[in-house]
Design a protein around this motif. Structure first.
Motif, PDB file in Angstrom:
ATOM      1  N   PHE A 109      -2.980   3.439  -3.036  1.00 52.31           N
ATOM      2  CA  PHE A 109      -2.935   2.788  -3.976  1.00 52.31           C
ATOM      3  C   PHE A 109      -2.233   1.171  -3.431  1.00 52.31           C
ATOM      4  CE2 PHE A 109      -1.916   6.765  -4.896  1.00 52.31           C
ATOM      5  CZ  PHE A 109      -2.553   7.135  -6.202  1.00 52.31           C
ATOM      6  N   THR A 110      -2.988   0.200  -3.847  1.00 52.44           N
ATOM      7  CA  THR A 110      -2.538  -1.042  -3.428  1.00 52.44           C
ATOM      8  C   THR A 110      -2.330  -1.946  -4.494  1.00 52.44           C
ATOM      9  OG1 THR A 110      -4.625  -1.901  -3.158  1.00 52.44           O
ATOM     10  CG2 THR A 110      -3.688  -1.298  -1.123  1.00 52.44           C
ATOM     11  N   PHE A 111      -1.041  -2.761  -4.441  1.00 47.39           N
ATOM     12  CA  PHE A 111      -0.787  -3.686  -5.648  1.00 47.39           C
ATOM     13  C   PHE A 111       0.102  -4.756  -5.200  1.00 47.39           C
ATOM     14  CE2 PHE A 111       2.005  -0.125  -5.064  1.00 47.39           C
ATOM     15  CZ  PHE A 111       3.341  -0.690  -5.373  1.00 47.39           C
ATOM     16  N   THR A 112       0.284  -5.693  -5.814  1.00 46.85           N
ATOM     17  CA  THR A 112       1.486  -6.734  -5.497  1.00 46.85           C
ATOM     18  C   THR A 112       2.839  -6.335  -6.012  1.00 46.85           C
ATOM     19  OG1 THR A 112      -0.444  -8.455  -5.661  1.00 46.85           O
ATOM     20  CG2 THR A 112       1.876  -9.202  -5.875  1.00 46.85           C
ATOM     21  N   MET A 113       3.755  -6.362  -5.209  1.00 48.77           N
ATOM     22  CA  MET A 113       5.111  -5.897  -5.695  1.00 48.77           C
ATOM     23  C   MET A 113       5.643  -6.886  -6.747  1.00 48.77           C
ATOM     24  SD  MET A 113       7.376  -3.590  -5.607  1.00 48.77           S
ATOM     25  CE  MET A 113       7.450  -2.599  -4.192  1.00 48.77           C
ATOM     26  N   PRO A 114       6.149  -6.489  -7.789  1.00 53.35           N
ATOM     27  CA  PRO A 114       6.664  -7.473  -8.816  1.00 53.35           C
ATOM     28  C   PRO A 114       8.153  -7.594  -8.542  1.00 53.35           C
ATOM     29  CG  PRO A 114       6.533  -5.320  -9.754  1.00 53.35           C
ATOM     30  CD  PRO A 114       5.860  -5.122  -8.336  1.00 53.35           C
ATOM     31  N   ARG A 115       8.720  -8.384  -9.184  1.00 55.76           N
ATOM     32  CA  ARG A 115      10.282  -8.819  -9.047  1.00 55.76           C
ATOM     33  C   ARG A 115      10.963  -7.520  -9.811  1.00 55.76           C
ATOM     34  NH1 ARG A 115      13.419 -13.427 -11.644  1.00 55.76           N
ATOM     35  NH2 ARG A 115      11.327 -14.385 -11.671  1.00 55.76           N
ATOM     36  N   LEU A 116      11.636  -6.883  -9.187  1.00 56.53           N
ATOM     37  CA  LEU A 116      12.590  -5.914  -9.908  1.00 56.53           C
ATOM     38  C   LEU A 116      13.832  -6.160  -9.967  1.00 56.53           C
ATOM     39  CD1 LEU A 116      11.072  -2.664  -8.148  1.00 56.53           C
ATOM     40  CD2 LEU A 116      10.241  -3.449 -10.243  1.00 56.53           C
ATOM     41  N   ALA A 117      14.519  -5.552 -11.018  1.00 56.96           N
ATOM     42  CA  ALA A 117      16.025  -6.003 -11.256  1.00 56.96           C
ATOM     43  C   ALA A 117      16.795  -5.150  -9.979  1.00 56.96           C
ATOM     44  CB  ALA A 117      16.302  -5.241 -12.370  1.00 56.96           C
TER      45      ALA A 117
ATOM     46  N   ALA B  68       0.834  -1.185  -0.031  1.00 58.27           N
ATOM     47  CA  ALA B  68      -0.274   0.092   0.048  1.00 58.27           C
ATOM     48  C   ALA B  68       0.870   1.202  -0.021  1.00 58.27           C
ATOM     49  CB  ALA B  68      -0.902  -0.068   1.320  1.00 58.27           C
ATOM     50  N   VAL B  69       0.770   1.953  -0.831  1.00 53.01           N
ATOM     51  CA  VAL B  69       1.181   3.391  -0.913  1.00 53.01           C
ATOM     52  C   VAL B  69       0.159   4.606  -0.704  1.00 53.01           C
ATOM     53  CG1 VAL B  69       2.476   5.159  -2.426  1.00 53.01           C
ATOM     54  CG2 VAL B  69       2.835   2.733  -2.708  1.00 53.01           C
ATOM     55  N   GLU B  70       0.499   5.083   0.323  1.00 59.27           N
ATOM     56  CA  GLU B  70      -0.693   6.081   0.785  1.00 59.27           C
ATOM     57  C   GLU B  70       0.049   7.302   0.973  1.00 59.27           C
ATOM     58  OE1 GLU B  70      -3.931   6.898   4.390  1.00 59.27           O
ATOM     59  OE2 GLU B  70      -2.879   4.911   4.284  1.00 59.27           O
ATOM     60  N   ILE B  71      -0.755   8.561   0.289  1.00 60.07           N
ATOM     61  CA  ILE B  71      -0.125   9.890   0.260  1.00 60.07           C
ATOM     62  C   ILE B  71      -1.283  10.766   0.890  1.00 60.07           C
ATOM     63  CG2 ILE B  71       0.544  11.671  -1.263  1.00 60.07           C
ATOM     64  CD1 ILE B  71       1.201   9.760  -3.469  1.00 60.07           C
ATOM     65  N   ALA B  72      -0.882  11.450   2.066  1.00 60.84           N
ATOM     66  CA  ALA B  72      -1.708  12.555   2.548  1.00 60.84           C
ATOM     67  C   ALA B  72      -1.343  13.940   2.133  1.00 60.84           C
ATOM     68  CB  ALA B  72      -1.736  12.529   3.949  1.00 60.84           C
ATOM     69  N   VAL B  73      -2.505  14.557   1.685  1.00 65.69           N
ATOM     70  CA  VAL B  73      -2.218  16.019   1.318  1.00 65.69           C
ATOM     71  C   VAL B  73      -3.059  16.980   1.911  1.00 65.69           C
ATOM     72  CG1 VAL B  73      -2.608  17.536  -0.698  1.00 65.69           C
ATOM     73  CG2 VAL B  73      -1.955  15.009  -1.305  1.00 65.69           C
ATOM     74  N   GLN B  74      -2.352  18.213   2.363  1.00 65.01           N
ATOM     75  CA  GLN B  74      -3.195  19.170   3.035  1.00 65.01           C
ATOM     76  C   GLN B  74      -3.295  20.299   2.101  1.00 65.01           C
ATOM     77  OE1 GLN B  74      -3.146  19.976   6.790  1.00 65.01           O
ATOM     78  NE2 GLN B  74      -4.847  21.271   6.069  1.00 65.01           N
ATOM     79  N   CYS B  75      -4.745  20.623   2.075  1.00 63.98           N
ATOM     80  CA  CYS B  75      -5.222  21.883   1.068  1.00 63.98           C
ATOM     81  C   CYS B  75      -5.051  23.141   1.682  1.00 63.98           C
ATOM     82  CB  CYS B  75      -6.617  21.695   0.653  1.00 63.98           C
ATOM     83  SG  CYS B  75      -6.824  20.133  -0.227  1.00 63.98           S
ATOM     84  N   PHE B  76      -4.386  24.424   0.994  1.00 63.78           N
ATOM     85  CA  PHE B  76      -4.092  25.291   1.404  1.00 63.78           C
ATOM     86  C   PHE B  76      -5.112  26.483   0.445  1.00 63.78           C
ATOM     87  CE2 PHE B  76      -0.465  23.754   2.425  1.00 63.78           C
ATOM     88  CZ  PHE B  76      -0.590  23.635   3.994  1.00 63.78           C
TER      89      PHE B  76
END
Length: 189
Positions: free
Chosen positions: A122-130, A68-76
């Motif tokens: 965003f949720t996903f299965t981590m692939p094999r990376l080089a 899971a990649v999570e991004i929190a954003v504050q609005c101004f």
């Protein structure tokens, strides 16, 4: 800025166990002091979190894990049609994995008041990376995929390195790849 779950075991023990099992290991997720940012400051990314969601809490992210990649954003300012996105790039700057909320069509596409905090996940299965070094980039914009205003963008905000005993001669390699040589005859008759 980059948040990671605490160690369930020592890093060395976890690395050793995962490498012995033949899994690629994504490790050393850290904040990057050399990260850069830009945007019009209508919003600011206040948190980026990378976690494994289907295994024990660990300092590692390994091939085949649900991430899971999570991004929190504050609005101004008042924001209509927000887009939150991320990319994982290799050491040459090539995007390997990435997505945004406009592309997926998910999430609220409404109006956010000044002071509101919105989160993209965003949720996903981590692939094999080089094997090599990678970094995470994150951004928030408003508008559409083709016509948007970048409100805040961080590049190289989190860094990690991939180590593996399995060779991967491409940018990513399917974890479930099976290769065979199938003999159909013993040669010319």
């Amino acid at each position: 800025m980059c948040i990671r779950d605490s160690y369930a075991t020592t890093l060395e023990q976890a690395l050793d166990n995962l490498i012995r099992s033949g899994r690629t290991v994504h490790t050393r997720i850290t904040g990057n002091r050399d990260s850069g940012e830009f945007g019009n400051n209508e919003c600011k990314i206040i948190m980026i979190s990378i976690t494994n969601i289907d295994s024990s809490k660990s300092a590692l992210i390994a091939e085949g894990e649900k991430i899971a990649v999570e991004i929190a954003v504050q609005c101004f300012a008042g924001i209509a049609l927000p887009i939150i996105g991320f990319a994982i790039r290799n050491n040459n700057g090539l995007a390997i994995i990435g997505e945004n909320t406009f592309q997926t069509g998910y999430g609220e596409r409404s109006f956010y008041e000044n002071g509101a905090v919105m989160r993209g996940k965003f949720t996903f299965t981590m692939p094999r990376l080089a094997p090599g070094k990678y970094s995470v980039h994150a951004g928030v914009a408003r508008g559409t995929q083709d016509d948007h205003v970048q409100m805040h963008y961080y590049h190289d905000v989190c860094a990690f390195e991939v180590v593996s005993l399995k060779a991967c001669h491409a940018l990513t390699c399917p974890s479930d790849m099976i290769s065979e040589i199938l003999a159909t005859s013993n040669g010319p008759s």
